[in-house]
Design a protein around this motif. Structure first.
Motif, PDB file in Angstrom:
ATOM      1  N   LEU A  45       0.790  -1.228   0.000  1.00 44.05           N
ATOM      2  CA  LEU A  45       0.000   0.000   0.000  1.00 44.05           C
ATOM      3  C   LEU A  45       0.826   1.283   0.000  1.00 44.05           C
ATOM      4  N   GLY A  46       2.136   1.185  -0.155  1.00 43.63           N
ATOM      5  CA  GLY A  46       2.937   2.387   0.045  1.00 43.63           C
ATOM      6  C   GLY A  46       3.878   2.736  -1.076  1.00 43.63           C
ATOM      7  N   PHE A  47       5.050   3.246  -0.678  1.00 44.76           N
ATOM      8  CA  PHE A  47       6.057   3.742  -1.608  1.00 44.76           C
ATOM      9  C   PHE A  47       7.119   2.697  -1.920  1.00 44.76           C
ATOM     10  N   GLY A  48       7.011   1.531  -1.300  1.00 44.73           N
ATOM     11  CA  GLY A  48       7.979   0.466  -1.511  1.00 44.73           C
ATOM     12  C   GLY A  48       8.246  -0.282  -0.223  1.00 44.73           C
ATOM     13  N   LEU A  49       8.989  -1.378  -0.325  1.00 44.99           N
ATOM     14  CA  LEU A  49       9.289  -2.253   0.808  1.00 44.99           C
ATOM     15  C   LEU A  49      10.801  -2.390   0.953  1.00 44.99           C
ATOM     16  N   ASP A  50      11.288  -2.295   2.185  1.00 46.28           N
ATOM     17  CA  ASP A  50      12.729  -2.299   2.476  1.00 46.28           C
ATOM     18  C   ASP A  50      13.440  -1.216   1.668  1.00 46.28           C
ATOM     19  N   ILE A  51      12.867  -0.023   1.720  1.00 49.43           N
ATOM     20  CA  ILE A  51      13.444   1.145   1.061  1.00 49.43           C
ATOM     21  C   ILE A  51      14.536   1.724   1.970  1.00 49.43           C
ATOM     22  N   VAL A  52      15.631   2.208   1.370  1.00 50.06           N
ATOM     23  CA  VAL A  52      16.829   2.555   2.142  1.00 50.06           C
ATOM     24  C   VAL A  52      17.145   4.044   2.035  1.00 50.06           C
ATOM     25  N   ASP A  53      17.532   4.622   3.182  1.00 51.03           N
ATOM     26  CA  ASP A  53      17.847   6.048   3.267  1.00 51.03           C
ATOM     27  C   ASP A  53      19.349   6.292   3.425  1.00 51.03           C
ATOM     28  N   PHE A  54      19.764   6.788   4.592  1.00 54.84           N
ATOM     29  CA  PHE A  54      21.109   7.306   4.809  1.00 54.84           C
ATOM     30  C   PHE A  54      21.694   6.729   6.090  1.00 54.84           C
ATOM     31  N   LEU A  55      22.924   7.135   6.391  1.00 53.91           N
ATOM     32  CA  LEU A  55      23.597   6.733   7.624  1.00 53.91           C
ATOM     33  C   LEU A  55      23.562   7.889   8.619  1.00 53.91           C
ATOM     34  N   LEU A  56      23.241   7.553   9.870  1.00 52.23           N
ATOM     35  CA  LEU A  56      23.057   8.542  10.926  1.00 52.23           C
ATOM     36  C   LEU A  56      23.832   8.140  12.170  1.00 52.23           C
ATOM     37  N   GLU A  57      23.862   9.074  13.127  1.00 56.33           N
ATOM     38  CA  GLU A  57      24.279   8.766  14.486  1.00 56.33           C
ATOM     39  C   GLU A  57      23.415   9.594  15.431  1.00 56.33           C
ATOM     40  N   PRO A  58      23.261   9.166  16.689  1.00 60.94           N
ATOM     41  CA  PRO A  58      22.434   9.926  17.615  1.00 60.94           C
ATOM     42  C   PRO A  58      23.091  11.234  18.035  1.00 60.94           C
ATOM     43  N   GLY A  59      22.245  12.205  18.423  1.00 58.52           N
ATOM     44  CA  GLY A  59      22.742  13.476  18.922  1.00 58.52           C
ATOM     45  C   GLY A  59      22.486  14.620  17.969  1.00 58.52           C
ATOM     46  N   PRO A  60      22.427  15.859  18.486  1.00 64.08           N
ATOM     47  CA  PRO A  60      22.182  17.026  17.632  1.00 64.08           C
ATOM     48  C   PRO A  60      23.383  17.342  16.752  1.00 64.08           C
ATOM     49  N   ASP A  61      23.140  18.148  15.725  1.00 64.03           N
ATOM     50  CA  ASP A  61      24.215  18.534  14.815  1.00 64.03           C
ATOM     51  C   ASP A  61      25.319  19.291  15.550  1.00 64.03           C
ATOM     52  N   LYS A  62      26.547  19.078  15.105  1.00 57.59           N
ATOM     53  CA  LYS A  62      27.688  19.806  15.644  1.00 57.59           C
ATOM     54  C   LYS A  62      27.760  21.195  15.003  1.00 57.59           C
ATOM     55  N   PRO A  63      28.424  22.146  15.652  1.00 62.89           N
ATOM     56  CA  PRO A  63      28.449  23.525  15.137  1.00 62.89           C
ATOM     57  C   PRO A  63      28.999  23.654  13.722  1.00 62.89           C
ATOM     58  N   ASP A  64      29.922  22.766  13.324  1.00 62.58           N
ATOM     59  CA  ASP A  64      30.534  22.910  12.002  1.00 62.58           C
ATOM     60  C   ASP A  64      29.764  22.182  10.904  1.00 62.58           C
ATOM     61  N   MET A  65      28.563  21.668  11.217  1.00 60.34           N
ATOM     62  CA  MET A  65      27.783  20.962  10.203  1.00 60.34           C
ATOM     63  C   MET A  65      27.245  21.960   9.180  1.00 60.34           C
ATOM     64  N   PRO A  66      27.521  21.763   7.885  1.00 67.29           N
ATOM     65  CA  PRO A  66      26.971  22.666   6.862  1.00 67.29           C
ATOM     66  C   PRO A  66      25.447  22.678   6.908  1.00 67.29           C
ATOM     67  N   GLU A  67      24.869  23.814   6.578  1.00 69.12           N
ATOM     68  CA  GLU A  67      23.422  23.967   6.668  1.00 69.12           C
ATOM     69  C   GLU A  67      22.693  22.911   5.848  1.00 69.12           C
ATOM     70  N   GLU A  68      23.228  22.590   4.660  1.00 67.63           N
ATOM     71  CA  GLU A  68      22.543  21.634   3.782  1.00 67.63           C
ATOM     72  C   GLU A  68      22.623  20.197   4.295  1.00 67.63           C
ATOM     73  N   MET A  69      23.450  19.959   5.326  1.00 67.60           N
ATOM     74  CA  MET A  69      23.567  18.613   5.882  1.00 67.60           C
ATOM     75  C   MET A  69      22.975  18.512   7.286  1.00 67.60           C
ATOM     76  N   ARG A  70      22.294  19.542   7.724  1.00 66.27           N
ATOM     77  CA  ARG A  70      21.700  19.499   9.060  1.00 66.27           C
ATOM     78  C   ARG A  70      20.438  18.642   9.053  1.00 66.27           C
ATOM     79  N   TYR A  71      20.314  17.809  10.067  1.00 68.80           N
ATOM     80  CA  TYR A  71      19.167  16.907  10.181  1.00 68.80           C
ATOM     81  C   TYR A  71      18.023  17.631  10.893  1.00 68.80           C
ATOM     82  N   PRO A  72      16.835  17.682  10.281  1.00 70.91           N
ATOM     83  CA  PRO A  72      15.712  18.368  10.926  1.00 70.91           C
ATOM     84  C   PRO A  72      15.076  17.505  12.016  1.00 70.91           C
ATOM     85  N   TRP A  73      14.712  18.129  13.122  1.00 69.04           N
ATOM     86  CA  TRP A  73      13.973  17.432  14.168  1.00 69.04           C
ATOM     87  C   TRP A  73      13.240  18.474  15.009  1.00 69.04           C
TER      88      TRP A  73
END
Length: 303
Positions: A45-73
């Motif tokens: 019923l959706g957009f696909g099955l076992d669809i894959v995104d990106f690699l992450l780690e826990p915690g807020p963005d560090k100060p030197d993270m470029p704006e285009e790579m900041r994770y929204p939350w």
């Protein structure tokens, strides 16, 4: 069994299932709406099955993270769950194309896909390898699948985000009757009439009580259950089940310290079932599997 190969996709048919795997465009996993249960005529019923995104780690963005790579939350889409990107792109929407090969044998077709991440956050290098197997078996209403990451970096807690089994398109629950989460129970479709954040309801996090089996499934209205079952519950870091215009079934695996050149993987069963009891029976046949593949025409299972 039947395999058709075109410039942008693979079409596979067994006596129980049919599915399309896209190698260009919106890639990884089984293409949305293409997973067919021949017995009932039901489809995902959706957009696909076992669809894959990106690699992450826990915690807020560090100060030197470029704006285009900041994770929204901090919103209803991502909840108050701070994370930051390790490597991009989001494979499904931005890779464009992936490498693949087909391995077959008597009563089995295995499709292997892979991609190397091309962009890294500050302090990391690009090049981690994602690999996926989608394995079709004659006579089965389900496939075996696995995702594996081999890291290009030393990371304290590396996470791969996927959809498992997949998101659910609906309007006030018109397409599905209920959702089953083995760590929560059966949830009627009416619970998903209004948007809510992933950490408001039905969230699983490592550290919660570990279920005996890690099963996430939805009951297609008037049809069977479609389940995504992670065969080693311990590999699941986090699992969402929330409403954001559709039911979002994000799942994250890994979440452990890893050094450059090391790997982690998860194995799944994805398919159609007539009951929760049937899901559990099939799950137990493959329980604790961590990776599946096809070699020399034969199924190989690692535990």
């Amino acid at each position: 069994m039947k395999l058709e190969i075109s410039e942008s996709d693979l079409r596979i048919e067994t006596n129980q299932l049919a599915a399309t795997i896209r190698t260009k465009g919106y890639v990884s996993g089984i293409a949305g709406g293409s997973f067919l249960d021949r017995r009932t005529g039901a489809r995902d019923l959706g957009f696909g099955l076992d669809i894959v995104d990106f690699l992450l780690e826990p915690g807020p963005d560090k100060p030197d993270m470029p704006e285009e790579m900041r994770y929204p939350w901090g919103d209803k889409v991502h909840g108050n769950i701070p994370k930051r990107y390790v490597e991009l792109p989001q494979i499904c929407t931005q890779a464009g194309r992936i490498e693949w090969k087909v391995v077959g044998g008597g009563g089995i077709i295995g499709v292997k896909e892979w991609f190397r991440y091309t962009k890294a956050a500050p302090g990391y290098i690009r090049g981690s390898l994602w690999e996926q197997w989608l394995i079709f078996l004659e006579g089965r209403r389900y496939i075996l699948a696995s995702d594996k990451v081999t890291s290009a970096n030393d990371v304290e807690s590396l996470i791969l985000r996927i959809d498992m089994p997949g998101h659910i398109k609906h309007s006030d629950g018109d397409s599905f009757e209920a959702i089953y989460l083995s760590y929560h129970g059966v949830i009627p479709s009416q619970e998903f009439s209004e948007d809510f954040a992933p950490d408001e309801r039905f969230l699983y996090r490592r550290g919660d009580k570990l279920p005996e089996r890690f099963i996430r499934a939805y009951k297609i209205r008037g049809g069977p259950w479609l389940a995504g079952m992670t065969l080693n519950p311990q590999i699941v870091y986090e699992a969402w089940c929330h409403q954001r215009g559709y039911v979002c079934m994000i799942q994250e695996i890994g979440g452990m310290r890893i050094e450059r050149g090391e790997s982690f993987s998860a194995a799944y069963i994805i398919g159609f079932f007539d009951s929760i009891e049937e899901m559990e029976s099939v799950y137990d046949e493959f329980k604790w599997s961590s990776h599946v593949s096809v070699k020399a025409g034969k199924l190989e299972i690692e535990r």
